[in-house]
Design a protein around this motif. Structure first.
Motif, PDB file in Angstrom:
ATOM      1  N   VAL A   3      43.255  53.476  31.934  1.00  0.00           N
ATOM      2  CA  VAL A   3      42.969  52.258  32.684  1.00  0.00           C
ATOM      3  C   VAL A   3      43.767  52.275  33.972  1.00  0.00           C
ATOM      4  O   VAL A   3      44.969  52.496  33.960  1.00  0.00           O
ATOM      5  CB  VAL A   3      43.329  51.010  31.861  1.00  0.00           C
ATOM      6  N   PHE A   4      43.107  52.058  35.123  1.00  0.00           N
ATOM      7  CA  PHE A   4      43.754  51.879  36.407  1.00  0.00           C
ATOM      8  C   PHE A   4      43.551  50.422  36.804  1.00  0.00           C
ATOM      9  O   PHE A   4      42.436  49.958  36.840  1.00  0.00           O
ATOM     10  CB  PHE A   4      43.147  52.772  37.495  1.00  0.00           C
ATOM     11  N   GLU A   5      44.625  49.721  37.099  1.00  0.00           N
ATOM     12  CA  GLU A   5      44.502  48.322  37.477  1.00  0.00           C
ATOM     13  C   GLU A   5      44.947  48.135  38.916  1.00  0.00           C
ATOM     14  O   GLU A   5      45.942  48.678  39.345  1.00  0.00           O
ATOM     15  CB  GLU A   5      45.354  47.425  36.561  1.00  0.00           C
ATOM     16  N   ARG A   6      44.149  47.314  39.654  1.00  0.00           N
ATOM     17  CA  ARG A   6      44.504  46.982  41.031  1.00  0.00           C
ATOM     18  C   ARG A   6      44.452  45.478  41.191  1.00  0.00           C
ATOM     19  O   ARG A   6      43.634  44.821  40.570  1.00  0.00           O
ATOM     20  CB  ARG A   6      43.511  47.594  42.031  1.00  0.00           C
ATOM     21  N   ALA A   7      45.308  44.958  42.040  1.00  0.00           N
ATOM     22  CA  ALA A   7      45.262  43.526  42.330  1.00  0.00           C
ATOM     23  C   ALA A   7      45.126  43.348  43.837  1.00  0.00           C
ATOM     24  O   ALA A   7      45.807  43.993  44.593  1.00  0.00           O
ATOM     25  CB  ALA A   7      46.543  42.838  41.861  1.00  0.00           C
ATOM     26  N   ASP A   8      44.207  42.493  44.247  1.00  0.00           N
ATOM     27  CA  ASP A   8      44.078  42.021  45.622  1.00  0.00           C
ATOM     28  C   ASP A   8      42.654  41.653  45.922  1.00  0.00           C
ATOM     29  O   ASP A   8      41.851  41.458  45.031  1.00  0.00           O
ATOM     30  CB  ASP A   8      44.600  43.045  46.635  1.00  0.00           C
ATOM     31  N   ASN A   9      42.295  41.594  47.203  1.00  0.00           N
ATOM     32  CA  ASN A   9      41.015  41.054  47.615  1.00  0.00           C
ATOM     33  C   ASN A   9      39.996  42.180  47.779  1.00  0.00           C
ATOM     34  O   ASN A   9      40.060  42.938  48.721  1.00  0.00           O
ATOM     35  CB  ASN A   9      41.169  40.314  48.935  1.00  0.00           C
ATOM     36  N   VAL A  10      39.051  42.304  46.839  1.00  0.00           N
ATOM     37  CA  VAL A  10      38.080  43.365  46.922  1.00  0.00           C
ATOM     38  C   VAL A  10      36.726  42.838  46.547  1.00  0.00           C
ATOM     39  O   VAL A  10      36.587  41.881  45.804  1.00  0.00           O
ATOM     40  CB  VAL A  10      38.438  44.560  46.000  1.00  0.00           C
ATOM     41  N   GLY A  37      44.976  38.773  44.904  1.00  0.00           N
ATOM     42  CA  GLY A  37      45.711  38.304  43.736  1.00  0.00           C
ATOM     43  C   GLY A  37      44.973  38.494  42.427  1.00  0.00           C
ATOM     44  O   GLY A  37      45.570  38.419  41.364  1.00  0.00           O
ATOM     45  N   GLU A  38      43.674  38.743  42.485  1.00  0.00           N
ATOM     46  CA  GLU A  38      42.922  38.980  41.258  1.00  0.00           C
ATOM     47  C   GLU A  38      43.146  40.412  40.778  1.00  0.00           C
ATOM     48  O   GLU A  38      43.552  41.289  41.540  1.00  0.00           O
ATOM     49  CB  GLU A  38      41.431  38.727  41.495  1.00  0.00           C
ATOM     50  N   PHE A  39      42.880  40.627  39.506  1.00  0.00           N
ATOM     51  CA  PHE A  39      43.106  41.937  38.908  1.00  0.00           C
ATOM     52  C   PHE A  39      41.787  42.699  38.806  1.00  0.00           C
ATOM     53  O   PHE A  39      40.784  42.157  38.362  1.00  0.00           O
ATOM     54  CB  PHE A  39      43.714  41.790  37.517  1.00  0.00           C
ATOM     55  N   VAL A  40      41.832  43.934  39.207  1.00  0.00           N
ATOM     56  CA  VAL A  40      40.686  44.829  39.081  1.00  0.00           C
ATOM     57  C   VAL A  40      41.114  46.002  38.211  1.00  0.00           C
ATOM     58  O   VAL A  40      42.117  46.646  38.476  1.00  0.00           O
ATOM     59  CB  VAL A  40      40.211  45.347  40.454  1.00  0.00           C
ATOM     60  N   THR A  41      40.368  46.249  37.160  1.00  0.00           N
ATOM     61  CA  THR A  41      40.682  47.340  36.242  1.00  0.00           C
ATOM     62  C   THR A  41      39.646  48.442  36.374  1.00  0.00           C
ATOM     63  O   THR A  41      38.454  48.204  36.195  1.00  0.00           O
ATOM     64  CB  THR A  41      40.704  46.847  34.782  1.00  0.00           C
ATOM     65  N   PHE A  42      40.086  49.633  36.726  1.00  0.00           N
ATOM     66  CA  PHE A  42      39.226  50.809  36.747  1.00  0.00           C
ATOM     67  C   PHE A  42      39.399  51.545  35.418  1.00  0.00           C
ATOM     68  O   PHE A  42      40.514  51.907  35.051  1.00  0.00           O
ATOM     69  CB  PHE A  42      39.612  51.748  37.902  1.00  0.00           C
ATOM     70  N   ARG A  43      38.298  51.761  34.697  1.00  0.00           N
ATOM     71  CA  ARG A  43      38.346  52.463  33.416  1.00  0.00           C
ATOM     72  C   ARG A  43      37.653  53.815  33.561  1.00  0.00           C
ATOM     73  O   ARG A  43      36.484  53.891  33.937  1.00  0.00           O
ATOM     74  CB  ARG A  43      37.669  51.644  32.328  1.00  0.00           C
ATOM     75  N   CYS A  44      38.387  54.853  33.241  1.00  0.00           N
ATOM     76  CA  CYS A  44      37.879  56.218  33.360  1.00  0.00           C
ATOM     77  C   CYS A  44      37.708  56.812  31.962  1.00  0.00           C
ATOM     78  O   CYS A  44      38.675  56.962  31.221  1.00  0.00           O
ATOM     79  CB  CYS A  44      38.852  57.057  34.172  1.00  0.00           C
TER      80      CYS A  44
END
Length: 251
Positions: A3-10, A37-44
């Motif tokens: 899991v890769f998690e990113r936070a911000d405006n996307v 500020g929101e969380f984005v999770t990249f799942r590989c």
């Protein structure tokens, strides 16, 4: 699966799957728009073997961006647009697989608008400020309001209606969060300047300006106010049908 998690405006624009591949990159939550500020999770997902069989990395714009060991989550801040792809290298092997790409673009412009929208506002009037979030017109928001660097109000919608006073002058900024997600947040808007003026006292003008007026003669009373044109008028008289304009004629 890593899991890769990113936070911000996307903003997730598209999910491109070219040729059929075993490795799959997905995002959670599967919203169409994300904000700062929101969380984005990249799942590989390599769809082969155990997670421990693989080492993972996340590429951005065809360049190595982040390497992660198995079962490690990383929370990072997305600030720029790009195309993301995950690749896996199987330990003790030359086997490498890469996923589809996910295109991510920034979309979070916030502006303050006002009603009524006129250059002069005065003490005692009512004004409504609105925090407009680009791309979030149908989203339910909770908003913070800042004046001259200090938090002055929180609203359960993007609108803030209040009565103007002399202390209302200042530079206003706003940011909003989704009602159902405390961690979601837009960036602060650009500053909006509100200038409060003191209205000049009205003056009463009599035409013709005679010192004595006799029964049956016609006179016009005019209420004059310097500054601004969008005034409504109230005349205090025993006549119940007094006008609402700046002139009052008496027969």
């Amino acid at each position: 699966m890593i899991v890769f998690e990113r936070a911000d405006n996307v903003k997730i624009n598209e999910l491109n799957v070219g040729s059929v591949v075993d490795a799959v990159l997905t995002t959670e939550p599967n919203w169409s728009t994300f904000y700062s500020g929101e969380f984005v999770t990249f799942r590989c997902d390599m769809n082969e073997g155990e997670n421990s069989d693989w080492e993972y990395k996340l590429n951005k714009n065809n360049e190595s961006y982040l390497s992660i060991k198995k079962d490690k989550n990383s929370m990072l801040a997305l600030n720029h647009s790009g195309e993301y792809q995950c690749c896996g290298h199987r330990r003790n092997s030359a086997q490498t697989k890469c996923s589809n790409t996910v295109t991510v673009s920034v979309s979070n412009k916030v502006v303050v608008t006002r009603r009524p929208n006129r250059p002069h506002v005065f003490s005692g009037e009512t004004i409504t400020l609105t925090c407009e979030v680009q791309g979030g017109e149908t989203t339910e928001w909770k908003c913070d309001w800042n004046r001259d660097g200090s938090l002055v109000n929180r609203t359960n919608s993007k609108d803030w209606m209040f009565n103007i006073s002399e202390s209302s002058s200042g530079n206003y900024m706003c940011r909003c969060r989704r009602r159902d997600d405390w961690f979601s947040s837009t960036q602060w808007s650009e500053a909006f300047t509100l200038s409060v003026s003191d209205p000049n006292k009205p003056s009463l003008v009599l035409q013709p300006n005679w010192s004595q007026i006799y029964r049956g003669e016609k006179v016009t009373l005019r209420c004059e106010i310097q500054g601004g044109t969008q005034w409504t008028y109230e005349w205090r008289t025993t006549n119940r049908n007094s006008p609402s304009s700046s002139e009052y004629r008496i027969n």
